[in-house]
Design a protein around this motif. Structure first.
Motif, short mmCIF file in Angstrom:
data_model
loop_
_atom_site.label_atom_id
_atom_site.label_comp_id
_atom_site.label_asym_id
_atom_site.label_seq_id
_atom_site.Cartn_x
_atom_site.Cartn_y
_atom_site.Cartn_z
N LEU A 85 0.80 -1.23 0.00
CA LEU A 85 0.00 0.00 0.00
C LEU A 85 0.84 1.28 0.00
N PRO A 86 1.84 1.41 0.86
CA PRO A 86 2.62 2.65 0.81
C PRO A 86 3.26 2.86 -0.57
N GLY A 87 3.81 1.81 -1.12
CA GLY A 87 4.43 1.91 -2.44
C GLY A 87 3.42 2.28 -3.51
N THR A 88 2.23 1.73 -3.42
CA THR A 88 1.20 2.02 -4.41
C THR A 88 0.73 3.46 -4.29
N PHE A 89 0.55 3.96 -3.06
CA PHE A 89 0.17 5.37 -2.88
C PHE A 89 1.23 6.28 -3.50
N VAL A 90 2.49 5.98 -3.26
CA VAL A 90 3.58 6.80 -3.81
C VAL A 90 3.59 6.70 -5.33
N ASP A 91 3.42 5.50 -5.86
CA ASP A 91 3.42 5.31 -7.31
C ASP A 91 2.24 6.05 -7.96
N LEU A 92 1.08 5.99 -7.33
CA LEU A 92 -0.08 6.71 -7.87
C LEU A 92 0.19 8.22 -7.90
N ALA A 93 0.78 8.73 -6.85
CA ALA A 93 1.10 10.17 -6.81
C ALA A 93 2.12 10.52 -7.89
N ARG A 94 3.12 9.68 -8.06
CA ARG A 94 4.15 9.94 -9.08
C ARG A 94 3.54 9.93 -10.48
N ARG A 95 2.68 8.95 -10.75
CA ARG A 95 2.04 8.87 -12.07
C ARG A 95 1.08 10.03 -12.29
N TYR A 96 0.41 10.45 -11.22
CA TYR A 96 -0.48 11.61 -11.32
C TYR A 96 0.31 12.83 -11.78
N LEU A 97 1.47 13.03 -11.20
CA LEU A 97 2.30 14.18 -11.56
C LEU A 97 2.94 14.04 -12.93
N ALA A 98 3.04 12.83 -13.44
CA ALA A 98 3.67 12.61 -14.75
C ALA A 98 2.89 13.31 -15.86
N ASP A 99 1.57 13.38 -15.72
CA ASP A 99 0.76 14.14 -16.67
C ASP A 99 0.56 15.52 -16.06
N ARG A 100 1.64 16.28 -16.03
CA ARG A 100 1.65 17.56 -15.33
C ARG A 100 0.55 18.50 -15.80
N GLU A 101 0.33 18.56 -17.09
CA GLU A 101 -0.68 19.49 -17.61
C GLU A 101 -2.06 19.14 -17.06
N GLN A 102 -2.43 17.87 -17.09
CA GLN A 102 -3.74 17.46 -16.60
C GLN A 102 -3.84 17.64 -15.09
N ALA A 103 -2.79 17.25 -14.38
CA ALA A 103 -2.80 17.37 -12.92
C ALA A 103 -2.87 18.83 -12.50
N LEU A 104 -2.09 19.67 -13.16
CA LEU A 104 -2.11 21.09 -12.83
C LEU A 104 -3.48 21.69 -13.13
N LEU A 105 -4.07 21.29 -14.21
CA LEU A 105 -5.41 21.76 -14.55
C LEU A 105 -6.40 21.40 -13.44
N GLU A 106 -6.34 20.16 -12.95
CA GLU A 106 -7.25 19.75 -11.89
C GLU A 106 -7.02 20.56 -10.62
N TYR A 107 -5.78 20.82 -10.28
CA TYR A 107 -5.51 21.64 -9.11
C TYR A 107 -5.97 23.08 -9.33
N GLU A 108 -5.82 23.58 -10.54
CA GLU A 108 -6.29 24.93 -10.83
C GLU A 108 -7.81 25.01 -10.69
N VAL A 109 -8.51 23.98 -11.13
CA VAL A 109 -9.96 23.96 -10.96
C VAL A 109 -10.30 23.96 -9.46
N CYS A 110 -9.56 23.17 -8.69
CA CYS A 110 -9.80 23.14 -7.24
C CYS A 110 -9.55 24.50 -6.61
N LEU A 111 -8.47 25.15 -7.00
CA LEU A 111 -8.19 26.48 -6.44
C LEU A 111 -9.21 27.50 -6.92
N ALA A 112 -9.63 27.38 -8.17
CA ALA A 112 -10.64 28.30 -8.69
C ALA A 112 -11.96 28.13 -7.95
N ALA A 113 -12.21 26.93 -7.43
CA ALA A 113 -13.46 26.67 -6.70
C ALA A 113 -13.55 27.51 -5.44
#
Length: 186
Positions: A85-113
């Protein structure tokens, strides 16, 4: 012979551009013109598919919500079958950041909220979904803390434009998944 038009592809292109414009400038500054320019379509296309700006904004918010829902479901499935589980959580976070444009967009939507109440359902879906997934593995209180830890590490990676601190994240995840409580441990 002229190329065939794909109305659904054009409609989707407009929705995708609308999500990006909302994230960049906020709902109050969204215009058909900005969206058309980003989508690379004639201005008339936006009003053809979406007669009002409210219709277009609503479609964009549904899109963002569905994308977040699908991503969270994929995370839950992967964590459910994980043997680390710890390794999977870290891997999921790393893969999430790998698509920086999409991840940043989602965070921007959250901040815009924070400024635009109409964006809050999409942002709340991510918050509640991540907390729910984390609570499955760490319990309700620690699940909340685990979700905050993941969000914090992701946000710090964005702000510093640096790599994810995988060692620190893993240590935090291990501590929060531990069956011992902080008050009861020695």
């Amino acid at each position: 012979m002229s190329p065939r038009r794909d109305p659904e592809a054009r409609r989707q292109k407009i929705i995708t551009a609308a999500v990006r414009v909302i994230a960049e400038v906020g709902v109050g500054n969204v215009t058909h013109r900005r969206i058309a320019a980003l989508a690379g379509v004639p201005l008339g296309s936006t009003t053809y598919y979406f007669p009002t700006l409210d219709d277009l904004v609503a479609a964009a918010l549904r899109e963002a919500t569905e994308y977040a829902r699908a991503a969270l479901e994929a995370w839950a499935e992967e964590l459910t079958v994980s043997r680390d589980l710890p390794g999977t959580f870290v891997d999921l976070a790393r893969r999430y950041l790998a698509d920086r444009e999409q991840a940043l967009l989602e965070y921007e939507v959250c901040l815009a909220a924070a400024r635009a109440p109409e964006l809050r359902p999409a942002a709340q879906l991510w918050i509640d979904g991540l907390r729910g997934i984390c609570a499955r593995f760490a319990g309700p209180e620690r699940g909340f803390a685990l979700a905050a830890l993941l969000d914090g590490y992701l946000l710090q990676a964005f702000v510093t434009d640096g790599p994810l601190d995988t060692d620190g994240l893993r240590a935090g995840v291990v501590a929060l998944l531990s069956p011992r409580t902080a008050a009861g441990s020695t």
